[in-house]
Design a protein around this motif. Structure first.
Motif, short mmCIF file in Angstrom:
data_model
loop_
_atom_site.label_atom_id
_atom_site.label_comp_id
_atom_site.label_asym_id
_atom_site.label_seq_id
_atom_site.Cartn_x
_atom_site.Cartn_y
_atom_site.Cartn_z
N LEU A 103 0.91 -1.12 0.05
CA LEU A 103 0.09 0.21 -0.13
C LEU A 103 0.68 1.24 -0.01
CD1 LEU A 103 -3.22 0.24 0.21
CD2 LEU A 103 -2.51 0.61 2.54
N PRO A 104 0.45 2.08 -1.01
CA PRO A 104 1.53 3.54 -0.81
C PRO A 104 1.53 4.03 0.51
CG PRO A 104 0.07 3.36 -2.86
CD PRO A 104 -0.34 2.22 -1.83
N LYS A 105 2.70 4.65 0.88
CA LYS A 105 2.88 5.36 2.18
C LYS A 105 1.82 6.33 2.16
CE LYS A 105 6.41 7.62 4.88
NZ LYS A 105 7.74 8.26 4.75
N GLU A 106 1.41 7.16 1.25
CA GLU A 106 0.55 8.34 1.33
C GLU A 106 -1.04 7.49 1.82
OE1 GLU A 106 3.96 8.99 -0.84
OE2 GLU A 106 2.16 7.52 -1.60
N GLU A 107 -1.28 6.44 1.45
CA GLU A 107 -2.52 5.79 1.93
C GLU A 107 -2.59 5.46 3.36
OE1 GLU A 107 -4.50 3.22 -0.65
OE2 GLU A 107 -3.66 3.75 -2.14
N ILE A 108 -1.46 4.98 3.82
CA ILE A 108 -1.16 4.80 5.09
C ILE A 108 -1.27 5.83 6.02
CG2 ILE A 108 0.53 3.70 6.92
CD1 ILE A 108 1.58 1.86 4.51
N GLU A 109 -0.64 6.79 5.63
CA GLU A 109 -0.64 8.26 6.35
C GLU A 109 -2.09 8.85 6.28
OE1 GLU A 109 2.46 10.74 4.43
OE2 GLU A 109 3.97 9.57 5.27
N SER A 110 -2.56 8.73 5.18
CA SER A 110 -4.14 9.24 5.16
C SER A 110 -5.00 8.68 6.01
CB SER A 110 -4.59 8.98 3.64
OG SER A 110 -6.04 9.58 3.82
N TYR A 111 -4.85 6.99 6.02
CA TYR A 111 -5.73 6.48 7.03
C TYR A 111 -5.28 6.60 8.65
CZ TYR A 111 -8.49 2.87 9.00
OH TYR A 111 -9.53 2.11 9.75
N THR A 112 -3.92 6.90 8.79
CA THR A 112 -3.67 7.14 10.05
C THR A 112 -4.04 8.49 10.75
OG1 THR A 112 -1.67 6.13 9.74
CG2 THR A 112 -1.34 7.89 11.77
N ASN A 113 -4.35 9.67 9.63
CA ASN A 113 -4.91 11.09 10.06
C ASN A 113 -6.41 10.73 10.35
OD1 ASN A 113 -2.32 12.12 9.65
ND2 ASN A 113 -2.58 12.49 7.59
N TYR A 114 -6.88 9.78 9.67
CA TYR A 114 -8.37 9.48 9.94
C TYR A 114 -8.70 8.94 11.27
CZ TYR A 114 -12.54 6.59 10.12
OH TYR A 114 -13.62 5.98 10.56
N LEU A 115 -7.66 7.79 11.44
CA LEU A 115 -7.98 6.85 12.71
C LEU A 115 -7.45 7.73 13.82
CD1 LEU A 115 -8.45 4.10 13.61
CD2 LEU A 115 -5.78 3.62 13.34
N ILE A 116 -6.61 8.77 14.07
CA ILE A 116 -6.40 9.42 15.07
C ILE A 116 -7.26 10.08 15.93
CG2 ILE A 116 -4.85 11.33 16.36
CD1 ILE A 116 -2.38 10.33 14.45
N PRO A 117 -8.01 10.79 15.26
CA PRO A 117 -9.20 11.45 15.86
C PRO A 117 -10.51 10.56 16.11
CG PRO A 117 -8.83 12.48 13.54
CD PRO A 117 -8.07 11.47 13.83
N PHE A 118 -10.67 9.44 15.40
CA PHE A 118 -11.40 8.41 15.82
C PHE A 118 -10.93 7.71 17.33
CE2 PHE A 118 -12.23 3.68 16.16
CZ PHE A 118 -13.77 3.66 16.05
N ILE A 119 -9.79 7.48 17.48
CA ILE A 119 -9.07 6.75 18.78
C ILE A 119 -9.29 7.87 19.80
CG2 ILE A 119 -7.02 6.30 19.83
CD1 ILE A 119 -8.11 4.17 18.10
N GLU A 120 -9.18 9.38 19.49
CA GLU A 120 -9.38 10.53 20.44
C GLU A 120 -10.69 10.67 20.73
OE1 GLU A 120 -7.06 11.37 22.22
OE2 GLU A 120 -5.25 10.98 21.47
N SER A 121 -11.62 10.26 20.02
CA SER A 121 -13.04 10.73 20.31
C SER A 121 -13.30 9.84 21.71
CB SER A 121 -14.07 10.09 19.16
OG SER A 121 -14.19 8.73 19.43
N GLU A 122 -14.40 10.56 22.51
CA GLU A 122 -14.63 10.40 23.90
C GLU A 122 -15.36 9.06 24.06
OE1 GLU A 122 -14.13 11.98 26.52
OE2 GLU A 122 -12.83 13.16 25.18
N ASP A 123 -15.97 8.70 22.89
CA ASP A 123 -16.58 7.44 22.85
C ASP A 123 -15.62 6.37 23.11
OD1 ASP A 123 -19.31 8.25 23.15
OD2 ASP A 123 -19.99 7.76 20.97
N VAL A 124 -14.62 6.45 21.95
CA VAL A 124 -13.79 5.46 21.68
C VAL A 124 -12.60 5.46 23.08
CG1 VAL A 124 -11.69 4.66 20.44
CG2 VAL A 124 -13.91 5.31 19.23
N LYS A 125 -12.41 6.54 23.32
CA LYS A 125 -11.42 6.59 24.62
C LYS A 125 -12.03 6.08 25.91
CE LYS A 125 -10.04 11.16 24.51
NZ LYS A 125 -9.07 12.29 24.91
#
Length: 168
Positions: A103-125
């Motif tokens: 998978l291109p590095k840019e796609e991994i970075e893009s998904y990581t940028n999506y995942l961080i706010p998800f993990i930081e959401s109050e429900d997930v925390k």
């Protein structure tokens, strides 16, 4: 983030070298259901290793894919303790072929940028706080991407720290 053609031809996921591997899936109380009790799944012997009981090696498919646990949904990303055990890290597993160049590095970075706010959401925390077994030990082959410990409000992971023996 996963590409199904790569995933369905992979020989890494859902397979484990040891019966008590700390990498085996974890079911939280909310995810436990018929055939899946709370905690780490009991792996099934196959050839020279073990597999998840919900994995069908003949077609590389998961029998509970649509309702798989958070731990599996997160992969190839993982929550783990830092090397010194004092922090909670979001990392990515280098054993996954997607991460190892498929998978291109840019796609991994893009998904990581999506995942961080998800993990930081109050429900997930809150979910992580209630289920600290989702935080695995430090793994050399997981690339640390994000430190949840320093990003969160003081004390928001305090319960997880205490249960996992971390230092707040």
């Amino acid at each position: 983030v996963t590409n199904s053609s790569i995933c369905l031809s992979c020989d890494v996921c859902c397979r484990f070298p040891e019966k008590d591997s700390f990498l085996r899936p974890v079911f939280t109380p909310e995810e436990a259901r018929e055939g899946a009790k709370e905690g780490h799944v009991d792996l099934v012997p196959l050839e020279e290793g073990y597999i998840c009981p919900f994995f069908t090696p003949s077609n590389n498919r998961c029998s509970i894919y649509d309702v798989r646990p958070f731990d599996c949904r997160l992969y190839p990303f993982a929550l783990m303790k830092s090397h010194d055990g004092n922090e909670i890290i979001l990392g990515v597993d280098t054993k996954c072929p997607l991460i190892n160049g498929a998978l291109p590095k840019e796609e991994i970075e893009s998904y990581t940028n999506y995942l961080i706010p998800f993990i930081e959401s109050e429900d997930v925390k809150t979910f992580i706080l209630k289920n600290p077994s989702l935080i695995g030990p430090f793994q050399e082959d997981v690339i640390p991407l994000y430190n949840l410990t320093t990003s969160c409000k003081v004390g928001s992971y305090k319960e997880a720290y205490q249960r996992e023996g971390l230092i707040p």
